[in-house]
Write a protein that holds these residues in place. Structure first.
Motif, PDB file in Angstrom:
ATOM      1  N   PHE A 186       0.842  -1.181   0.000  1.00 31.73           N
ATOM      2  CA  PHE A 186       0.000   0.000   0.000  1.00 31.73           C
ATOM      3  C   PHE A 186       0.887   1.244   0.000  1.00 31.73           C
ATOM      4  N   LYS A 187       0.373   2.317  -0.569  1.00 34.30           N
ATOM      5  CA  LYS A 187       1.012   3.619  -0.427  1.00 34.30           C
ATOM      6  C   LYS A 187       0.160   4.427   0.545  1.00 34.30           C
ATOM      7  N   ALA A 188       0.457   4.282   1.836  1.00 36.49           N
ATOM      8  CA  ALA A 188      -0.348   4.913   2.881  1.00 36.49           C
ATOM      9  C   ALA A 188       0.548   5.180   4.083  1.00 36.49           C
ATOM     10  N   GLU A 189       1.324   6.230   3.992  1.00 35.26           N
ATOM     11  CA  GLU A 189       2.297   6.531   5.047  1.00 35.26           C
ATOM     12  C   GLU A 189       1.583   6.934   6.333  1.00 35.26           C
ATOM     13  N   PRO A 190       1.877   6.268   7.449  1.00 32.73           N
ATOM     14  CA  PRO A 190       1.189   6.598   8.703  1.00 32.73           C
ATOM     15  C   PRO A 190       1.781   7.836   9.360  1.00 32.73           C
ATOM     16  N   ASN A 191       0.945   8.477  10.193  1.00 27.11           N
ATOM     17  CA  ASN A 191       1.439   9.608  10.977  1.00 27.11           C
ATOM     18  C   ASN A 191       1.944   9.115  12.336  1.00 27.11           C
ATOM     19  N   ALA A 192       2.168  10.031  13.261  1.00 29.45           N
ATOM     20  CA  ALA A 192       2.733   9.664  14.559  1.00 29.45           C
ATOM     21  C   ALA A 192       1.810   8.757  15.354  1.00 29.45           C
ATOM     22  N   GLN A 193       0.516   8.785  15.061  1.00 34.06           N
ATOM     23  CA  GLN A 193      -0.440   7.916  15.756  1.00 34.06           C
ATOM     24  C   GLN A 193      -0.593   6.558  15.082  1.00 34.06           C
ATOM     25  N   GLY A 194       0.131   6.348  13.970  1.00 39.32           N
ATOM     26  CA  GLY A 194       0.060   5.069  13.285  1.00 39.32           C
ATOM     27  C   GLY A 194      -1.086   4.934  12.305  1.00 39.32           C
ATOM     28  N   VAL A 195      -1.781   6.043  11.989  1.00 36.36           N
ATOM     29  CA  VAL A 195      -2.888   6.004  11.041  1.00 36.36           C
ATOM     30  C   VAL A 195      -2.606   6.943   9.873  1.00 36.36           C
ATOM     31  N   THR A 196      -3.322   6.731   8.776  1.00 38.34           N
ATOM     32  CA  THR A 196      -3.174   7.551   7.576  1.00 38.34           C
ATOM     33  C   THR A 196      -4.474   8.295   7.328  1.00 38.34           C
ATOM     34  N   ALA A 197      -4.428   9.620   7.259  1.00 43.35           N
ATOM     35  CA  ALA A 197      -5.636  10.412   7.035  1.00 43.35           C
ATOM     36  C   ALA A 197      -6.205  10.128   5.652  1.00 43.35           C
ATOM     37  N   ALA A 198      -7.488   9.788   5.606  1.00 45.27           N
ATOM     38  CA  ALA A 198      -8.199   9.587   4.346  1.00 45.27           C
ATOM     39  C   ALA A 198      -9.251  10.682   4.243  1.00 45.27           C
ATOM     40  N   TYR A 199      -8.905  11.791   3.571  1.00 45.26           N
ATOM     41  CA  TYR A 199      -9.802  12.932   3.450  1.00 45.26           C
ATOM     42  C   TYR A 199     -10.827  12.685   2.348  1.00 45.26           C
ATOM     43  N   VAL A 200     -12.110  12.822   2.682  1.00 48.50           N
ATOM     44  CA  VAL A 200     -13.187  12.617   1.707  1.00 48.50           C
ATOM     45  C   VAL A 200     -14.179  13.762   1.834  1.00 48.50           C
ATOM     46  N   ARG A 201     -14.580  14.322   0.715  1.00 46.03           N
ATOM     47  CA  ARG A 201     -15.543  15.415   0.699  1.00 46.03           C
ATOM     48  C   ARG A 201     -16.884  14.941   1.236  1.00 46.03           C
ATOM     49  N   TYR A 202     -17.465  15.694   2.169  1.00 42.90           N
ATOM     50  CA  TYR A 202     -18.767  15.345   2.720  1.00 42.90           C
ATOM     51  C   TYR A 202     -19.843  15.530   1.652  1.00 42.90           C
ATOM     52  N   LYS A 203     -20.663  14.494   1.476  1.00 34.52           N
ATOM     53  CA  LYS A 203     -21.830  14.562   0.604  1.00 34.52           C
ATOM     54  C   LYS A 203     -23.001  13.956   1.355  1.00 34.52           C
ATOM     55  N   PRO A 204     -24.072  14.725   1.562  1.00 40.88           N
ATOM     56  CA  PRO A 204     -25.144  14.265   2.452  1.00 40.88           C
ATOM     57  C   PRO A 204     -25.847  13.008   1.981  1.00 40.88           C
ATOM     58  N   GLU A 205     -25.945  12.780   0.671  1.00 42.47           N
ATOM     59  CA  GLU A 205     -26.687  11.628   0.181  1.00 42.47           C
ATOM     60  C   GLU A 205     -25.857  10.726  -0.735  1.00 42.47           C
ATOM     61  N   GLY A 206     -25.019  11.325  -1.554  1.00 40.94           N
ATOM     62  CA  GLY A 206     -24.285  10.529  -2.525  1.00 40.94           C
ATOM     63  C   GLY A 206     -23.018   9.919  -1.974  1.00 40.94           C
ATOM     64  N   LYS A 207     -22.490   8.956  -2.725  1.00 40.64           N
ATOM     65  CA  LYS A 207     -21.238   8.321  -2.349  1.00 40.64           C
ATOM     66  C   LYS A 207     -20.059   9.161  -2.829  1.00 40.64           C
TER      67      LYS A 207
END
Length: 332
Positions: A34-55
């Protein structure tokens, strides 16, 4: 002497003819990661635009490493990894389970169980479809993934734990969410107007496309009682003056923490400008002025501590307009 020169010449020609272009051969093992570099907490931020109904889709890269292109078709298996998430929680928070990362429920996402990497291709994306309309961000949601071993032996998984696993910290965003600077955001204990409490930063979380929340006073997401101290902030189009627009603020726990809006009207200002040296980079500046009161009824059992909050929060969002994907163009 002449014969010696002839022998040397023949050896030189032979050595040149016998050498191959070793740099054209694979110098390493071709491993799947995977290409998912973790931060100091060991997790990788996955930023996703909020959409109230759609995927909304998040693309997680899968890479075949090596010094040469991928030489064969590979079908890579992907699965959940709750064991690593449990280990990560114990490593980060010990026995304080109320602070643990929580595994994202399957109703909030869908993804394929396998991904094909064609010969000649070294990078593909795993499409993860998120539906986060009613996700409560007071919990720390993580989607823990791992690359599974291949029984047929068509690929080898990178043994490094940060390459074979991706702990995706799911982070919805809207136009106003993010981390705000808080040095001018003053928190006064009742009766003390000279020594306010401050934090350098305050993180805000998505409620819907026009609303965010933060935690009252100096609380943040690592407070056990954080869910009792949400302050909701709705951005309206109602103009107060030529620059300021009205904010609506409230709490969903009014009976317990005695939340009350301050005497001054809360408002926000948004400014934009293009970077003078990087013409493709746009800067958006968001300033919030908040005024409210609340009671802390959980820190000291049996006592209620009243606080007054008055001041500004500010955030700069930098957008690289050369990048087409919105989650990638924002310089988090």
């Amino acid at each position: 002497m002449k014969n010696i020169y002839v022998v040397i010449l023949m050896l030189t020609v032979w050595s040149l003819c016998s050498c191959n272009n070793e740099w054209e051969d694979e110098q390493y093992r071709q491993l799947v990661s995977f290409k998912a570099e973790p931060n100091a907490q060991g997790v990788t931020a996955a930023y996703v635009r909020y959409k109230p109904e759609g995927k909304v889709r998040f693309n997680l890269p899968v890479v075949v490493s090596g010094s040469t292109p991928n030489v064969q078709d590979r079908t890579v298996r992907i699965g959940l990894d709750p064991d690593t998430l449990a280990y990560l929680n114990r490593e980060q928070y010990g026995h304080r389970q109320e602070l643990y990362f929580r595994q994202l429920e399957d109703k909030y996402y869908s993804m394929p169980q396998t991904i094909n990497i064609p010969a000649g291709t070294s990078t593909v994306n795993v499409p993860i479809e998120f539906t986060l309309g009613d996700l409560d961000e007071a919990d720390k949601w993580v989607l823990p993934l791992q690359i599974l071993e291949d029984p047929a032996g068509d690929y080898q998984v990178n043994p490094h734990k940060h390459f074979r696993r991706a702990m995706l910290r799911v982070t919805p965003f809207n136009d106003y969410s993010g981390t705000y600077g808080g040095t001018l955001y003053k928190i006064f204990l009742d009766g003390d107007t000279q020594q306010p409490l401050t934090l350098n930063t305050h993180r805000t979380f998505v409620v819907d496309d026009q609303t965010i929340f933060l935690y009252a006073g100096i609380r943040d997401i690592d407070y056990i009682d954080r869910k009792n101290y949400k302050v909701f902030i709705k951005f309206t189009d109602e103009m107060i003056d030529i620059q300021k627009r009205k904010l609506e603020i409230w709490s969903d726990n009014v009976d317990n923490n005695k939340f009350k809006k301050g005497e001054a009207q809360s408002y926000y200002i948004i400014d934009e400008e293009w970077d003078p040296q990087l013409p493709y980079m746009k800067h958006i500046y968001i300033t919030l002025y908040l005024s409210y009161e609340f009671e802390d009824y959980t820190t000291v059992p049996g006592q209620r501590l009243r606080y007054t909050v008055d001041g500004t929060l500010s955030m700069q969002r930098d957008i690289n307009t050369l990048i087409p994907d919105e989650d990638q163009q924002i310089q988090w």
